[in-house]
Design an enzyme around this catalytic site. Sequence first.
Site, short mmCIF file in Angstrom:
data_model
loop_
_atom_site.label_atom_id
_atom_site.label_comp_id
_atom_site.label_asym_id
_atom_site.label_seq_id
_atom_site.Cartn_x
_atom_site.Cartn_y
_atom_site.Cartn_z
N ASP A 177 44.46 -5.63 -21.06
CA ASP A 177 43.05 -5.99 -21.00
C ASP A 177 42.36 -5.30 -19.84
O ASP A 177 41.24 -4.82 -19.96
CB ASP A 177 42.90 -7.51 -20.86
CG ASP A 177 43.26 -8.25 -22.14
OD1 ASP A 177 43.22 -7.63 -23.22
OD2 ASP A 177 43.58 -9.45 -22.06
N GLU A 216 46.65 -9.02 -18.37
CA GLU A 216 46.26 -9.61 -19.64
C GLU A 216 45.48 -10.86 -19.28
O GLU A 216 45.97 -11.71 -18.53
CB GLU A 216 47.46 -9.98 -20.50
CG GLU A 216 48.06 -8.82 -21.25
CD GLU A 216 47.11 -8.20 -22.26
OE1 GLU A 216 46.43 -8.93 -23.00
OE2 GLU A 216 47.06 -6.96 -22.32
N LYS A 226 43.48 -14.16 -20.59
CA LYS A 226 43.25 -15.10 -21.68
C LYS A 226 42.55 -16.32 -21.10
O LYS A 226 43.10 -17.01 -20.25
CB LYS A 226 44.57 -15.54 -22.33
CG LYS A 226 45.47 -14.40 -22.75
CD LYS A 226 44.84 -13.54 -23.80
CE LYS A 226 45.76 -12.40 -24.20
NZ LYS A 226 45.06 -11.29 -24.79
#
Length: 128
Positions: free
Chosen positions: A50, A68, A70
């Site tokens: 990401d 990453e 989230k």
Amino acid sequence: MTSPLFERQATGGVVARDGFGYQDAFLLEHIPRFLSQGAFSQAVSELLGDIEIRYFRPGGGTLCVTYEAKRHQLSKADFWQEIARFLEMHEKSPEEYVQFVLLCGDFVGEYQPLIRKLNRFRGPAVAL
């Protein structure tokens, strides 16, 4: 109601945009810290991770810290899927992808003891 507007595929853009906003907010909050690091080269969103923060390597080239992000709580399956993905990236390019960071809103309750042990192992300097 059976309108296509309410189908899962129709909401994908909204979900993705929310995720990109979370990534951008993290990057904006931390860019001063990255810029203060002498080896910092660049920050890039949405490549293999990401967010990828690249640093100049002393011998030439760059190395990468991959994030990453989230916003939601990760389930057990999501957590292990991300760990497997990180491992796969590192195995394919161990000299380039050297550190991985998983950012999320929360972990399922049964991972809390693991998170506490990791934080204790890392020490108080981890919460930067």
